[in-house]
Scaffold this active site. Structure first.
Site, PDB file in Angstrom:
ATOM      1  N   GLU A  19       0.811  -1.223   0.000  1.00  0.00           N
ATOM      2  CA  GLU A  19       0.000   0.000   0.000  1.00  0.00           C
ATOM      3  C   GLU A  19       0.842   1.270   0.000  1.00  0.00           C
ATOM      4  O   GLU A  19       0.456   2.274  -0.596  1.00  0.00           O
ATOM      5  CB  GLU A  19      -0.983  -0.005   1.175  1.00  0.00           C
ATOM      6  CG  GLU A  19      -2.152  -0.969   1.014  1.00  0.00           C
ATOM      7  CD  GLU A  19      -1.819  -2.404   1.386  1.00  0.00           C
ATOM      8  OE1 GLU A  19      -0.692  -2.638   1.891  1.00  0.00           O
ATOM      9  OE2 GLU A  19      -2.653  -3.298   1.174  1.00  0.00           O
ATOM     10  N   HIS A  36     -11.682  -4.318   8.544  1.00  0.00           N
ATOM     11  CA  HIS A  36     -12.137  -4.169   7.148  1.00  0.00           C
ATOM     12  C   HIS A  36     -13.407  -3.315   7.062  1.00  0.00           C
ATOM     13  O   HIS A  36     -14.189  -3.471   6.137  1.00  0.00           O
ATOM     14  CB  HIS A  36     -12.419  -5.535   6.513  1.00  0.00           C
ATOM     15  CG  HIS A  36     -11.201  -6.366   6.273  1.00  0.00           C
ATOM     16  ND1 HIS A  36     -10.481  -6.953   7.294  1.00  0.00           N
ATOM     17  CD2 HIS A  36     -10.559  -6.707   5.125  1.00  0.00           C
ATOM     18  CE1 HIS A  36      -9.464  -7.627   6.779  1.00  0.00           C
ATOM     19  NE2 HIS A  36      -9.490  -7.491   5.473  1.00  0.00           N
TER      20      HIS A  36
END
Lengths: 333, 328
Positions: free
Chosen positions: B60, B129
């Site tokens: 990321e 999440h």
């Protein structure tokens, strides 16, 4: 230092390599080393006189790495460098007037006094900035490499970072992405042996930091970072490989930081003897001798460099401060 | 007008932007053959190839750096972070590089990228999440933050974000991906920084973001049967925020309720409340300003707990009714 030779890649910086470099490039490299030394010594002096608002990170002793690397690239190439970046910019051909003005926080500086020593960026010359975050430039290099590949130009990007950055996670992500996509990136690991106070001997289990290249399936070389010819040769080969679209290379340039990390550093983590030993390997007279320069020629070059920097200080000191009414300029495009 | 889903609207914006401009590309985890974790980019790789629909390793920070570096050197990249939660791994590149480069360099560099990411709970994906982290980005000068609540807005705002010369954080919502709505087939843009009054009413101003907009509208429908008319405003762009219509609305209704999914403390709602309290609307207030937001806890897995954490339609109905009836 004695173990350095064992770590070096073979045949870097030989006299044969030196003879292959155009004389004007050799002359320029020596001049630039002198200019860097003069800039850094003046920066230190200005700081001592209380004329500098922020901090600074001096690259005295590391001049050979800066000039060897930058001169191996083309004007159209990109550079990302780090907080100890004055030398990289001078070697890149940037204007010492605008650098000094930025250092003193003036409107005429490269960043209009918004960046300071740690963030000097000569964007007009494809320098995408010195970076105040250790390893901060490494992921950016992936994007620049990707952009070059997508625009189908023959540019390369060199990202200069230190031994400290090599232990950041960003190092891993960046080298992996650049290698899987064969991006035209030259990774120049400027190993000055200390991440602030943390010695490479304590921060790494390996001796040759370029050995990490094998984890990414790319070449890794280690050269004497106090020898501009060795650095020039290694970076040239890495840049050629990048231009052939064969992917990145990790070049480790082993040098030494003479001064402390920044001005707050009492240097309790190393001995005076060690510092003296490296100062005896001063890259500037060593390179001058290699080019056959006499004492007089060296003194003349030194005086010219000092004069250039004096002029830069005069320019910077005569320059206006930024106007507070412009404080919000440039946050958004 | 034909109706398509929010995910299809995002995809159509990406496709049209890439057809119109060679500098636009998409980069992220599993965005290629897989089509993205939520299917948003499905099929794009067939049209544009792997050179412009780029699958990355799970990196990321690398994705954030890649779009920043590419944006600085002439491209207009769109990045995708698979779940908004994972953007925590990109924060250095976004906050210390992308957001600051232009200012730090004296206004001489430009960083035109969009970083898309789905936030939000409601899918049983639990604490790692389901985050709604948009207010973190609102707090960073140099970034713009967009959070579309409908398919129409998703397409128009994404096209505007891609054309914008700044780094734009584009917050999608997982629960909205399958929601359908009318979307024009041609390219159009909705300017960044424009609030949208999505329902008119005179009793209470409700400012809602992202998935909370449709919940506020449903609450408005139910309350209308009791004679309570909500005025619902969707800021759409959280930064820069267009506060003008909100202030005007509060001057009319005299009451303000702010609804968002992110946790209450430090959430974007506080910024709206402060802006109204500082404005001329203060003199028009007839009731305390209230916030409805998620409780200050990590998102729990259990369906009942997850729903209890986050404002639901009935919570908005009850809170709105209390404010209008003076039962606070």
């Amino acid at each position: 230092m004695s173990d350095l030779n064992n770590r070096l890649s073979p045949a870097a910086g030989t006299d044969a390599a030196l003879r292959e470099i155009k004389p004007e490039i050799l002359e320029r490299m020596l001049e630039q080393m002198m200019t860097i030394r003069a800039f850094e010594e003046k920066a230190e002096e200005l700081y001592a006189l209380g004329k500098v608002h922020g901090t600074m990170h001096l690259s005295i002793g590391q001049e050979a790495t800066a000039v060897g690397a930058s001169n191996a690239l083309r004007e159209t190439d990109y550079l990302l460098n780090h907080h100890r970046g004055h030398g990289h910019l001078i070697a890149w051909g940037s204007d010492v007037n605008k650098m000094m003005a930025e250092f003193l926080g003036k409107e005429t500086g490269y960043c209009r006094g918004r960046g300071g020593s740690m963030h000097i960026a000569d964007v007009s010359k494809n320098n995408l900035g010195a970076n105040g975050i250790v390893a901060g430039g490494l992921p950016l290099a992936v994007g620049v490499g990707l952009s070059i590949k997508m625009r189908k130009t023959d540019q390369v990007v060199m990202v200069i970072f230190g031994d400290g950055a090599t232990n950041e996670g960003a190092f891993h992500e960046s080298l992996n992405m650049a290698s899987i996509w064969d991006l035209p990136v030259v990774y120049l690991l400027e190993n000055n042996q200390y991440a602030m106070s943390m010695s490479v001997k304590r921060a790494f289990k390996i001796e040759r930091l370029s050995d990490r290249a094998c984890a990414y399936g790319i070449p890794g070389v280690t050269v004497d970072g106090n020898d501009p010819i060795a650095v020039y040769q290694a970076v040239s080969e890495a840049a050629e490989r990048a231009r052939r679209r064969e992917g990145p290379t990790l070049v480790e340039s082993v040098t030494y930081r003479w001064r402390g990390h920044s001005k707050s550093d009492r240097q309790a983590y190393r001995t005076r003897e060690e510092v003296k030993e490296w100062m005896a390997r001063d890259p500037i007279p060593t390179f001058g001798a290699r080019l056959g320069k006499s004492e007089e020629e060296m003194a003349r070059l030194r005086a010219e460099a000092v004069k250039r920097i004096e002029e830069a200080v005069a320019f910077a000191e005569a320059s206006p401060e930024p106007d507070v009414s412009t404080i919000e300029d440039g946050v958004y495009a | 007008m034909r109706e398509i889903t929010y995910a299809e609207a995002v995809r159509e914006a990406l496709r049209q932007a890439m057809e119109a401009d060679d500098r636009v590309f998409l980069i992220g985890e599993d965005v290629g053959v897989y089509g993205g974790a939520f299917g948003v980019s499905a099929g794009l790789v067939d049209q544009f190839g792997t050179e412009r629909i780029i699958d990355t390793p799970i990196s990321e920070a690398g994705i954030a750096g890649a779009i920043t570096g590419a944006a600085m050197t002439g491209m207009r990249p769109v990045g995708e972070i698979q779940f908004m939660d994972f953007v925590t791994l990109s924060m250095e590149q976004l906050v210390l590089q992308a957001a600051k480069i232009r200012y730090m360099f004296g206004g001489k560099a430009t960083v035109p990228f969009v970083l898309r990411m789905p936030g939000g709970a409601g899918t049983g994906a639990a604490a790692q999440h389901s985050e709604s982290l948009e207010s973190w980005f609102v707090h960073v000068p140099g970034l713009k933050v967009v959070a579309p609540s409908t398919p129409y807005d998703a397409k128009g705002l994404l096209l505007a974000a891609i054309q914008d010369d700044n780094p734009v954080i584009f917050v999608e919502h997982k629960l909205l991906y399958k929601q359908k709505g009318p979307v024009p087939e041609e390219m159009y843009t909705i300017p960044l920084g424009q609030s949208n009054v999505v329902r008119q009413g005179q009793h209470l101003t409700v400012v809602a973001t992202s998935v909370m907009v449709s919940r506020a509208l449903e609450a408005g429908k139910q309350l209308a049967e009791e004679g309570i008319e909500l005025e619902v405003i969707d800021p759409r762009t959280l930064k820069p925020m267009d506060c003008g219509p909100i202030v005007e609305s509060v001057k009319k209704t005299g009451r303000l309720l702010v609804v968002h999914e992110a946790v209450r403390t430090g959430g974007f709602g506080g910024e709206i409340v402060a802006s109204v309290a500082e404005s001329e609307a203060f003199d028009y207030l007839e009731a305390p300003i209230r916030r409805l937001a998620a409780r200050d806890i990590p998102v729990p897995y259990n369906k009942k707990l997850e729903a209890a954490m986050i404002p639901q339609i009935e919570d908005i109905v009850a809170e709105a009714r209390r404010l209008v009836k003076g039962e606070y």
